[in-house]
Design a protein around this motif. Structure first.
Motif, mmCIF file in Angstrom:
data_model
loop_
_atom_site.group_PDB
_atom_site.id
_atom_site.type_symbol
_atom_site.label_atom_id
_atom_site.label_comp_id
_atom_site.label_asym_id
_atom_site.label_seq_id
_atom_site.Cartn_x
_atom_site.Cartn_y
_atom_site.Cartn_z
ATOM 1 N N LYS A 265 0.836 -1.196 0.000
ATOM 2 C CA LYS A 265 0.000 0.000 0.000
ATOM 3 C C LYS A 265 0.874 1.250 0.000
ATOM 4 N N ASP A 266 0.294 2.356 -0.457
ATOM 5 C CA ASP A 266 0.959 3.643 -0.286
ATOM 6 C C ASP A 266 1.192 3.844 1.211
ATOM 7 N N THR A 267 2.443 4.012 1.605
ATOM 8 C CA THR A 267 2.770 3.938 3.024
ATOM 9 C C THR A 267 3.607 5.125 3.490
ATOM 10 N N LEU A 268 3.190 5.685 4.616
ATOM 11 C CA LEU A 268 3.992 6.647 5.372
ATOM 12 C C LEU A 268 4.522 5.896 6.581
ATOM 13 N N ALA A 269 5.818 5.623 6.590
ATOM 14 C CA ALA A 269 6.418 4.792 7.644
ATOM 15 C C ALA A 269 7.358 5.626 8.501
ATOM 16 N N PHE A 270 7.142 5.569 9.817
ATOM 17 C CA PHE A 270 8.040 6.202 10.778
ATOM 18 C C PHE A 270 8.879 5.102 11.423
ATOM 19 N N GLN A 271 10.176 5.120 11.140
ATOM 20 C CA GLN A 271 11.109 4.135 11.682
ATOM 21 C C GLN A 271 11.897 4.781 12.812
ATOM 22 N N VAL A 272 11.794 4.227 14.032
ATOM 23 C CA VAL A 272 12.425 4.833 15.199
ATOM 24 C C VAL A 272 13.464 3.864 15.760
ATOM 25 N N ASP A 273 14.736 4.255 15.648
ATOM 26 C CA ASP A 273 15.854 3.437 16.117
ATOM 27 C C ASP A 273 16.467 4.034 17.367
ATOM 28 N N MET A 274 17.069 3.192 18.189
ATOM 29 C CA MET A 274 17.776 3.679 19.373
ATOM 30 C C MET A 274 19.288 3.449 19.301
ATOM 31 N N TRP A 275 19.743 2.855 18.221
ATOM 32 C CA TRP A 275 21.179 2.578 18.073
ATOM 33 C C TRP A 275 21.650 3.201 16.770
ATOM 34 N N SER A 276 22.798 3.843 16.805
ATOM 35 C CA SER A 276 23.320 4.506 15.620
ATOM 36 C C SER A 276 24.383 3.649 14.946
ATOM 37 N N ALA A 277 24.183 3.337 13.678
ATOM 38 C CA ALA A 277 25.183 2.576 12.933
ATOM 39 C C ALA A 277 26.424 3.415 12.673
ATOM 40 N N ARG A 278 26.263 4.717 12.647
ATOM 41 C CA ARG A 278 27.391 5.607 12.405
ATOM 42 C C ARG A 278 27.880 6.201 13.726
ATOM 43 N N GLY A 279 29.184 6.391 13.827
ATOM 44 C CA GLY A 279 29.734 6.962 15.046
ATOM 45 C C GLY A 279 31.205 7.272 14.900
ATOM 46 N N ASP A 280 31.774 7.859 15.928
ATOM 47 C CA ASP A 280 33.185 8.239 15.911
ATOM 48 C C ASP A 280 34.080 7.059 16.279
ATOM 49 N N LEU A 281 35.345 7.182 15.927
ATOM 50 C CA LEU A 281 36.328 6.176 16.321
ATOM 51 C C LEU A 281 36.502 6.223 17.835
#
Length: 422
Positions: A265-281
């Motif tokens: 279906k035509d979809t408006l999806a809100f994806q809420v994550d608590m972990w970041s795949a990107r980050g500093d060294l």
């Protein structure tokens, strides 16, 4: 307390008529329920989906996001979650819209109560440089005393139980969570189907991802508990003769499954994550452990979104090509195979990923009240900023029929406080 006139918001809860009151003045530091953005008509999509990943104590961020969505009348048709995301999803789908924020608030205030009985001081302010040390101490409460309404230490401990018993497989007992779910969630309402509910777990025997969906089975507390039973802390959950662990062991988001489940279906999806795949060294061992956990549990939302977008471009191109094909070719087996996959649906995937610089490797089990409130406020603020971008709620008009919005990339220029009315 002010004696000025009081008003109510959409949930019926009173709010003070004083737009200058800040959270630190409020008696309990909870995010204000005053609306900071106007209610809106439903966006032009066939389905609104709310997709909630796992993250333990970080989950109150999702509650704050939902509060902002509810104030915009963006009530989801489908709520899908994994681990603590499944708990939040059940609290949403298992209550009528006007009670959902209150139920989320009740759950998070329950689990953020101190197991040691130490009083929560709302007015206590801690500098960020000292926050990690303080939060580490608070996390010991959860390790040694359990979390009220969620889990408690297993007595006797697992090593005193006989082999092959479920009790030998975990350090904690989740009976308190079952009682909390039975108290706060109307499972009859979930199974009535007004709001579709899904929770993901993994079958311990086969290693396969399993999806408990209100359209295909009768949802009960055990389905929600199974989605969040991360070993060895939490126990294996037995349902109909099978045994399940936390769905995050396979994937920490049901995003692609929700988008790809037929009928599309035509979809408006809100994806809420608590972990970041990107980050500093990382600069030291502590930061290394934090980064390891972020990578391990990050749901790779961007990768899943990019893959789905590529497939959807092919589906739309196929649909347009089939419309130009002569009738005799449309009746061939090859054309029929293509037609089964072709469509011209559109998708908005709105991503919100929680980040806090001071958080340590214990952030997913640091359930203190002040930290819970901070997570909630951050979720609310991030959602308000996201919804201020007009394209978020508009149907995409590009040839690919796909629009993504990443708050970390596109929406950090506006700072909003949920305690100040606009």
């Amino acid at each position: 307390m002010s004696t000025r006139k009081r008003f109510t918001n959409g949930t019926g809860a009173p709010v003070a008529d004083n737009t200058n009151i800040m959270n630190f003045v409020m008696s309990d530091h909870r995010p204000s329920r005053r609306k900071t953005h106007r209610a809106a008509e439903r966006p032009p999509f066939e389905r609104i989906a709310l997709i909630l990943s796992g993250g333990g104590a970080l989950g109150s961020y999702q509650a704050g996001v939902y509060q902002a969505l509810a104030e915009r009348n963006l009530h989801p048709d489908w709520v899908a979650g994994i681990s603590i995301g499944a708990v939040n999803a059940a609290l949403i789908a298992g209550n009528p819209p006007e009670r959902r924020v209150d139920r989320l608030r009740e759950f998070w205030e329950t689990v953020s109560g101190p197991p040691s009985g130490v009083r929560y001081f709302a007015g206590l302010k801690i500098h960020d440089n000292f926050r990690r040390i303080v939060n580490h101490g608070r996390s010991l409460d959860a390790l040694l005393g359990g979390v009220p309404g969620f889990y408690k230490l297993r007595v006797p401990p697992p090593y005193l139980h006989r082999n092959s018993s479920l009790e030998v497989l975990s350090y904690y007992d989740v009976a308190p969570l079952k009682s909390t779910l039975e108290r706060l969630v109307d499972f009859d309402l979930i199974n009535a189907g007004a709001t579709r509910f899904s929770a993901c777990a993994v079958n311990v025997r086969t290693g396969d991802a399993v999806r408990f969906d209100s359209t295909t089975c009768q949802i009960c507390p055990e389905h929600v508990m199974a989605s969040g039973s991360l070993p060895p802390a939490l126990p294996t959950i037995k349902i109909a003769g099978e045994y399940y662990w936390d769905g995050g062991l396979v994937s920490n988001t049901p995003l692609q499954w929700v988008l790809d489940t037929p009928p599309r279906k035509d979809t408006l999806a809100f994806q809420v994550d608590m972990w970041s795949a990107r980050g500093d060294l990382p600069r030291n061992f502590v930061e290394s452990e934090v980064r390891e956990k972020d990578i391990l549990f990050s749901s790779q939302t961007r990768m899943a979104t990019d893959q789905f977008k590529k497939v959807q471009i092919l589906r739309r191109a196929t649909a347009k090509l089939l419309a130009k094909m002569p009738k005799e070719l449309l009746q061939t087996p090859e054309a029929e195979t293509l037609a089964a996959e072709a469509d011209e649906k559109v998708y908005n995937v709105i991503q919100m990923i929680y980040r806090k610089n001071y958080a340590g490797n214990f952030k997913d089990y640091e359930f203190s009240r002040s930290t819970m409130e901070e997570h909630w406020r951050s979720g609310y603020s991030d959602a308000v900023r996201t919804l201020r971008h007009p394209k978020v709620l508009q149907r995409p008009n590009g040839q690919d029929g796909f629009f993504t919005f990443d708050l970390a990339r596109d929406g950090r220029e506006i700072e909003i406080s949920p305690s100040i009315a606009s």
